[in-house]
Write a protein that holds these residues in place. Structure first.
Motif, PDB file in Angstrom:
ATOM      1  N   GLU A  54       1.096  -1.233   0.062  1.00 43.70           N
ATOM      2  CA  GLU A  54      -0.060  -0.111   0.057  1.00 43.70           C
ATOM      3  C   GLU A  54       0.891   0.986   0.110  1.00 43.70           C
ATOM      4  N   THR A  55       0.084   2.113   0.028  1.00 40.99           N
ATOM      5  CA  THR A  55       1.084   3.679  -0.311  1.00 40.99           C
ATOM      6  C   THR A  55       1.446   4.417   0.280  1.00 40.99           C
ATOM      7  N   TRP A  56       2.930   4.880   0.978  1.00 47.26           N
ATOM      8  CA  TRP A  56       3.238   5.218   1.696  1.00 47.26           C
ATOM      9  C   TRP A  56       3.912   6.541   1.447  1.00 47.26           C
ATOM     10  N   PHE A  57       3.871   7.372   1.809  1.00 46.10           N
ATOM     11  CA  PHE A  57       4.317   8.812   1.216  1.00 46.10           C
ATOM     12  C   PHE A  57       4.593   9.644   2.399  1.00 46.10           C
ATOM     13  N   TRP A  58       6.090  10.857   1.802  1.00 49.49           N
ATOM     14  CA  TRP A  58       6.631  11.300   2.426  1.00 49.49           C
ATOM     15  C   TRP A  58       5.503  12.982   2.505  1.00 49.49           C
ATOM     16  N   SER A  59       5.414  13.340   4.009  1.00 50.06           N
ATOM     17  CA  SER A  59       4.460  14.063   3.919  1.00 50.06           C
ATOM     18  C   SER A  59       5.923  16.104   4.480  1.00 50.06           C
ATOM     19  N   ARG A  60       6.086  16.733   3.020  1.00 43.45           N
ATOM     20  CA  ARG A  60       6.617  17.836   3.308  1.00 43.45           C
ATOM     21  C   ARG A  60       6.521  18.685   4.816  1.00 43.45           C
ATOM     22  N   SER A  61       4.807  19.007   4.932  1.00 44.74           N
ATOM     23  CA  SER A  61       4.502  20.173   6.304  1.00 44.74           C
ATOM     24  C   SER A  61       4.797  18.990   7.154  1.00 44.74           C
ATOM     25  N   ARG A  62       5.048  18.358   7.274  1.00 43.03           N
ATOM     26  CA  ARG A  62       5.078  17.604   8.495  1.00 43.03           C
ATOM     27  C   ARG A  62       6.354  17.099   9.042  1.00 43.03           C
ATOM     28  N   GLY A  63       7.191  16.797   8.140  1.00 44.96           N
ATOM     29  CA  GLY A  63       8.310  16.246   8.387  1.00 44.96           C
ATOM     30  C   GLY A  63       8.277  14.817   8.857  1.00 44.96           C
ATOM     31  N   GLU A  64       7.208  14.136   7.780  1.00 46.70           N
ATOM     32  CA  GLU A  64       6.798  12.541   8.501  1.00 46.70           C
ATOM     33  C   GLU A  64       6.901  11.631   7.601  1.00 46.70           C
ATOM     34  N   LEU A  65       6.824  10.322   7.876  1.00 48.78           N
ATOM     35  CA  LEU A  65       5.718   9.299   6.747  1.00 48.78           C
ATOM     36  C   LEU A  65       4.954   9.235   7.368  1.00 48.78           C
ATOM     37  N   TRP A  66       3.790   8.535   6.343  1.00 48.00           N
ATOM     38  CA  TRP A  66       2.445   9.117   6.165  1.00 48.00           C
ATOM     39  C   TRP A  66       1.891   7.743   5.678  1.00 48.00           C
ATOM     40  N   LYS A  68      -1.306   6.069   3.558  1.00 48.29           N
ATOM     41  CA  LYS A  68      -2.275   7.048   2.366  1.00 48.29           C
ATOM     42  C   LYS A  68      -3.592   5.983   3.332  1.00 48.29           C
ATOM     43  N   GLY A  69      -4.636   6.606   3.804  1.00 50.49           N
ATOM     44  CA  GLY A  69      -5.891   5.777   4.227  1.00 50.49           C
ATOM     45  C   GLY A  69      -6.444   5.041   5.314  1.00 50.49           C
ATOM     46  N   ALA A  70      -4.240   5.877   6.495  1.00 54.00           N
ATOM     47  CA  ALA A  70      -4.551   5.024   8.295  1.00 54.00           C
ATOM     48  C   ALA A  70      -5.403   5.360   9.117  1.00 54.00           C
ATOM     49  N   THR A  71      -5.730   6.897   8.320  1.00 53.05           N
ATOM     50  CA  THR A  71      -7.359   6.773   9.468  1.00 53.05           C
ATOM     51  C   THR A  71      -8.413   6.566   8.652  1.00 53.05           C
ATOM     52  N   SER A  72      -8.565   7.331   7.557  1.00 48.83           N
ATOM     53  CA  SER A  72      -9.778   7.116   6.689  1.00 48.83           C
ATOM     54  C   SER A  72      -9.935   6.036   6.234  1.00 48.83           C
ATOM     55  N   GLY A  73      -8.938   5.192   6.473  1.00 51.42           N
ATOM     56  CA  GLY A  73      -9.556   3.385   5.520  1.00 51.42           C
ATOM     57  C   GLY A  73      -9.923   3.685   4.382  1.00 51.42           C
ATOM     58  N   HIS A  74      -9.061   4.950   3.287  1.00 51.02           N
ATOM     59  CA  HIS A  74      -9.172   4.488   1.907  1.00 51.02           C
ATOM     60  C   HIS A  74      -7.978   4.843   1.568  1.00 51.02           C
ATOM     61  N   GLN A  96      -8.110   1.913  -5.591  1.00 51.06           N
ATOM     62  CA  GLN A  96      -8.318   2.560  -4.663  1.00 51.06           C
ATOM     63  C   GLN A  96      -9.570   2.109  -3.560  1.00 51.06           C
ATOM     64  N   THR A  97      -9.285   1.851  -2.148  1.00 49.92           N
ATOM     65  CA  THR A  97      -9.850   2.474  -1.428  1.00 49.92           C
ATOM     66  C   THR A  97     -11.053   3.751  -1.410  1.00 49.92           C
ATOM     67  N   GLY A  98     -12.124   3.539  -1.150  1.00 50.67           N
ATOM     68  CA  GLY A  98     -12.881   5.166  -0.954  1.00 50.67           C
ATOM     69  C   GLY A  98     -12.673   5.747  -1.967  1.00 50.67           C
ATOM     70  N   VAL A  99     -12.602   7.245  -1.831  1.00 46.57           N
ATOM     71  CA  VAL A  99     -12.111   8.639  -2.595  1.00 46.57           C
ATOM     72  C   VAL A  99     -10.346   8.602  -2.166  1.00 46.57           C
ATOM     73  N   ALA A 100      -9.958   9.459  -2.818  1.00 50.74           N
ATOM     74  CA  ALA A 100      -8.074   9.701  -2.219  1.00 50.74           C
ATOM     75  C   ALA A 100      -7.830  11.007  -1.898  1.00 50.74           C
ATOM     76  N   CYS A 101      -8.786  12.001  -2.187  1.00 55.40           N
ATOM     77  CA  CYS A 101      -8.880  13.376  -2.063  1.00 55.40           C
ATOM     78  C   CYS A 101      -9.042  13.642  -0.536  1.00 55.40           C
ATOM     79  N   HIS A 102      -8.348  14.797   0.632  1.00 55.83           N
ATOM     80  CA  HIS A 102      -8.913  14.700   1.823  1.00 55.83           C
ATOM     81  C   HIS A 102     -10.026  15.647   1.641  1.00 55.83           C
ATOM     82  N   THR A 103     -10.695  15.613   0.373  1.00 57.34           N
ATOM     83  CA  THR A 103     -11.649  17.140   0.372  1.00 57.34           C
ATOM     84  C   THR A 103     -13.272  16.376  -0.005  1.00 57.34           C
ATOM     85  N   GLY A 104     -13.438  14.599  -0.166  1.00 54.04           N
ATOM     86  CA  GLY A 104     -13.784  14.398  -0.032  1.00 54.04           C
ATOM     87  C   GLY A 104     -14.292  13.528  -1.518  1.00 54.04           C
ATOM     88  N   ARG A 105     -13.463  13.339  -2.464  1.00 52.99           N
ATOM     89  CA  ARG A 105     -13.855  13.622  -4.364  1.00 52.99           C
ATOM     90  C   ARG A 105     -13.049  12.567  -4.495  1.00 52.99           C
TER      91      ARG A 105
END
Length: 229
Positions: A54-66, A68-74, A96-105
């Protein structure tokens, strides 16, 4: 060492990481081929993506790994991964499970820039155009409905009712096509065939099968028939 780990390590050596050790990753729906989002990966998130599937990314704003979908299930299950000719961009095809965008799109790329000939309201069946572009557009819309489930949408109703309801509609529309053909009513045949194709594509999305698989099967049969003739 597993072949998948070897493949990731080999790819990591080919990728041109920027000064921050990052590379942009384009995430694409493996079924509809719609671009869902863009995020950044570093070597660690690339390895975690390969290990977990599953996809993992690096957040430039938070300075940490995240993840995708860990909290939303998406979540995004990785189907394939490629890097471009320059090695400075990744393309990750996912389920993709559910939506990809944090806006719900369904996709982050929902802000259309007007004024281009490829706009959705263009008649794609006109002479000189792509005869089957409408099928790609329809597949994308159905994928969006599947992810977002907007209230009041007929496609939402079908997905919520499940495969039995979808199959019932496929059967009904097949019968309507037969009746229209028997009655030699081409106007009705055109309409009922459109309904049948639509419901078949809803069924394909519900089963997680891209239209490409059907096209590939048709191509295989065509090539087989040519070889035997």
């Amino acid at each position: 060492m597993s072949s998948s780990k070897q493949g990731i390590e080999a790819a990591a050596e080919q990728i041109k990481w920027n000064n921050d050790g990052l590379v942009p990753a384009i995430i694409q729906d493996s079924i509809s081929k719609e671009v869902l989002m863009m995020a950044y990966m570093n070597r660690e998130s690339l390895e975690k993506s390969a290990q977990s599937g599953e996809t993992w990314f690096w957040s430039r704003s938070r300075g940490e790994l995240w993840h995708k979908g860990a909290t939303s299930g998406h979540t995004q299950r990785i189907v394939s991964m490629h890097y471009d000719c320059d090695g400075d961009t990744l393309l990750v095809r996912v389920e993709q499970t559910g939506v990809a965008c944090h806006t719900g799109r369904y996709s982050c790329f929902f802000n259309e820039v007007d004024g281009f000939s490829g706009s959705a309201d263009k008649d794609t069946a006109e002479p000189g155009g792509d005869r089957f572009a409408m099928l790609s557009q329809l597949e994308a819309v159905i994928a969006q409905r599947y992810a977002e489930r907007p209230d009041g949408a007929y496609t939402t109703y079908l997905f919520e009712k499940g495969v039995d309801k979808i199959l019932k509609k496929v059967g009904e529309e097949t019968a309507e096509v037969i009746i229209a053909a028997k009655n030699k009513d081409n106007d009705e045949l055109r309409c009922e065939t459109s309904d049948l194709i639509f419901h078949l594509m809803v069924l394909l999305r519900e089963r997680g099968m891209p239209l490409d698989d059907v096209m590939r099967e048709l191509g295989h049969r065509h090539n087989k028939s040519k070889q035997s003739s």
